[in-house]
Motif scaffolding. Structure first.
Motif, short mmCIF file in Angstrom:
data_model
loop_
_atom_site.label_atom_id
_atom_site.label_comp_id
_atom_site.label_asym_id
_atom_site.label_seq_id
_atom_site.Cartn_x
_atom_site.Cartn_y
_atom_site.Cartn_z
N ALA A 46 0.85 -1.20 0.00
CA ALA A 46 0.00 0.00 0.00
C ALA A 46 0.88 1.25 0.00
O ALA A 46 1.54 1.56 0.99
N ILE A 47 0.91 1.94 -1.13
CA ILE A 47 1.71 3.16 -1.25
C ILE A 47 0.81 4.23 -1.84
O ILE A 47 0.45 4.17 -3.02
N GLU A 48 0.40 5.17 -1.02
CA GLU A 48 -0.53 6.20 -1.46
C GLU A 48 0.21 7.37 -2.09
O GLU A 48 0.25 8.47 -1.54
N ILE A 49 0.82 7.11 -3.24
CA ILE A 49 1.55 8.15 -3.95
C ILE A 49 1.11 8.11 -5.41
O ILE A 49 0.96 7.04 -5.97
N SER A 50 0.91 9.28 -5.98
CA SER A 50 0.60 9.35 -7.41
C SER A 50 1.31 10.56 -8.00
O SER A 50 1.67 11.50 -7.28
N SER A 51 1.50 10.53 -9.30
CA SER A 51 2.12 11.67 -9.98
C SER A 51 1.26 12.91 -9.83
O SER A 51 1.77 14.02 -9.66
N THR A 52 -0.07 12.72 -9.87
CA THR A 52 -1.00 13.86 -9.70
C THR A 52 -0.81 14.50 -8.33
O THR A 52 -0.77 15.73 -8.21
N MET A 53 -0.69 13.67 -7.30
CA MET A 53 -0.49 14.19 -5.95
C MET A 53 0.83 14.95 -5.83
O MET A 53 0.90 16.02 -5.23
N ILE A 54 1.87 14.40 -6.46
CA ILE A 54 3.18 15.06 -6.42
C ILE A 54 3.13 16.41 -7.12
O ILE A 54 3.62 17.42 -6.61
N ARG A 55 2.50 16.45 -8.30
CA ARG A 55 2.38 17.73 -9.01
C ARG A 55 1.60 18.74 -8.19
O ARG A 55 1.93 19.93 -8.16
N GLY A 56 0.56 18.27 -7.49
CA GLY A 56 -0.23 19.16 -6.64
C GLY A 56 0.60 19.74 -5.50
O GLY A 56 0.49 20.93 -5.19
N LYS A 57 1.42 18.91 -4.88
CA LYS A 57 2.28 19.39 -3.80
C LYS A 57 3.25 20.44 -4.32
O LYS A 57 3.44 21.49 -3.71
N LEU A 58 3.88 20.15 -5.46
CA LEU A 58 4.86 21.08 -6.02
C LEU A 58 4.19 22.38 -6.45
O LEU A 58 4.74 23.47 -6.25
N ASP A 59 2.99 22.27 -7.03
CA ASP A 59 2.25 23.46 -7.46
C ASP A 59 1.88 24.34 -6.27
O ASP A 59 1.81 25.56 -6.39
N GLY A 60 1.68 23.69 -5.12
CA GLY A 60 1.34 24.44 -3.91
C GLY A 60 2.57 24.93 -3.15
O GLY A 60 2.45 25.44 -2.04
N GLY A 61 3.75 24.72 -3.73
CA GLY A 61 4.97 25.20 -3.09
C GLY A 61 5.51 24.27 -2.02
O GLY A 61 6.35 24.66 -1.22
N HIS A 62 5.02 23.02 -1.98
CA HIS A 62 5.47 22.06 -0.98
C HIS A 62 6.52 21.13 -1.55
O HIS A 62 6.64 20.96 -2.76
N SER A 63 7.25 20.48 -0.67
CA SER A 63 8.31 19.56 -1.09
C SER A 63 7.73 18.19 -1.46
O SER A 63 6.79 17.72 -0.83
N ALA A 64 8.34 17.57 -2.49
CA ALA A 64 7.99 16.19 -2.85
C ALA A 64 9.18 15.28 -2.59
O ALA A 64 9.20 14.14 -3.04
N ARG A 65 10.13 15.78 -1.85
CA ARG A 65 11.32 15.00 -1.56
C ARG A 65 10.92 13.71 -0.83
O ARG A 65 10.01 13.71 -0.02
N TYR A 66 11.62 12.62 -1.15
CA TYR A 66 11.41 11.29 -0.61
C TYR A 66 10.19 10.58 -1.21
O TYR A 66 10.01 9.39 -1.00
N LEU A 67 9.36 11.30 -1.97
CA LEU A 67 8.30 10.65 -2.73
C LEU A 67 8.83 10.23 -4.10
O LEU A 67 8.26 9.37 -4.75
N ILE A 68 9.90 10.88 -4.49
CA ILE A 68 10.58 10.60 -5.75
C ILE A 68 12.04 10.32 -5.44
O ILE A 68 12.57 10.78 -4.43
#
Length: 196
Positions: A158-180
């Motif tokens: 179970a890994i609740e990670i998606s590219s859409t979620m990562i783009r959303g975090k980055l778009d909001g100015g948040h870090s995606a480090r360790y998700l990628i």
């Protein structure tokens, strides 16, 4: 004859969930290699990829660099247009006639297999490795028999990670480090990708 897993997708961006899925399938299904094939344009998604094919290809190369069982192919990017799996398989089999291929797909993609382009012809040429994800039930009995017999189901962590979620975090100015992977993170920073 080598058994090769195919991981297709936009990889916009690639993340650790993709890598864990590929390694899980490789290990549990006895695959010699997993080939990552970034798509030019996905047939069943409405939105175009957020960054260029070249950047997505390079990020997948960075992400898979440390695993000798992973390869990255740019055949769909070179072909252009909508990336149909059937066309990709024809090309792979033409150049690798002694290998067998299995598409690695998630629960959501298993359920929409009947919508794939030339799916009966595709299923005659490849098998499918279905990753069972918690919370996304697979309607195997609802699929035609010719598909049911070509799908091997394996459990996926179970890994609740998606590219859409990562783009959303980055778009909001948040870090995606360790998700990628770190190399992908560095590549994105270096090329200022997904910055709003």
């Amino acid at each position: 004859m080598s058994k090769i897993g195919i991981m297709g997708g936009t990889f916009d961006p690639i993340h650790i969930g993709h890598l864990i899925a590929a390694e899980t399938a490789r290990e549990l299904c006895g695959l010699q290699e997993v080939w990552f094939i970034p798509s030019y344009g996905p047939p069943l998604k409405a939105n175009e990829p957020g960054v260029s094919g070249l950047h997505r290809f390079e990020m997948v190369c960075e992400a898979t660099r440390s695993n000798p069982a992973f390869r990255v192919l740019d055949i769909e990017l070179k072909r252009g247009g909508i990336s149909y799996s059937y066309d990709t398989v024809l090309e792979l089999q033409k150049h690798n006639p002694n290998d067998s291929f299995a598409y690695i797909i998630g629960s959501d993609r298993i359920n929409d297999l009947p919508e794939w382009h030339k799916i009966e012809d595709l299923a005659a040429r490849v098998s499918f490795i279905g990753l069972e994800r918690p919370g996304t039930p697979i309607q195997l009995a609802a699929l035609p028999n010719y598909l049911q017999e070509r799908i091997m189901l394996i459990p996926m962590p179970a890994i609740e990670i998606s590219s859409t979620m990562i783009r959303g975090k980055l778009d909001g100015g948040h870090s995606a480090r360790y998700l990628i992977p770190d190399l992908v993170y560095s590549y994105m920073r270096r090329h200022k990708l997904y910055e709003s």
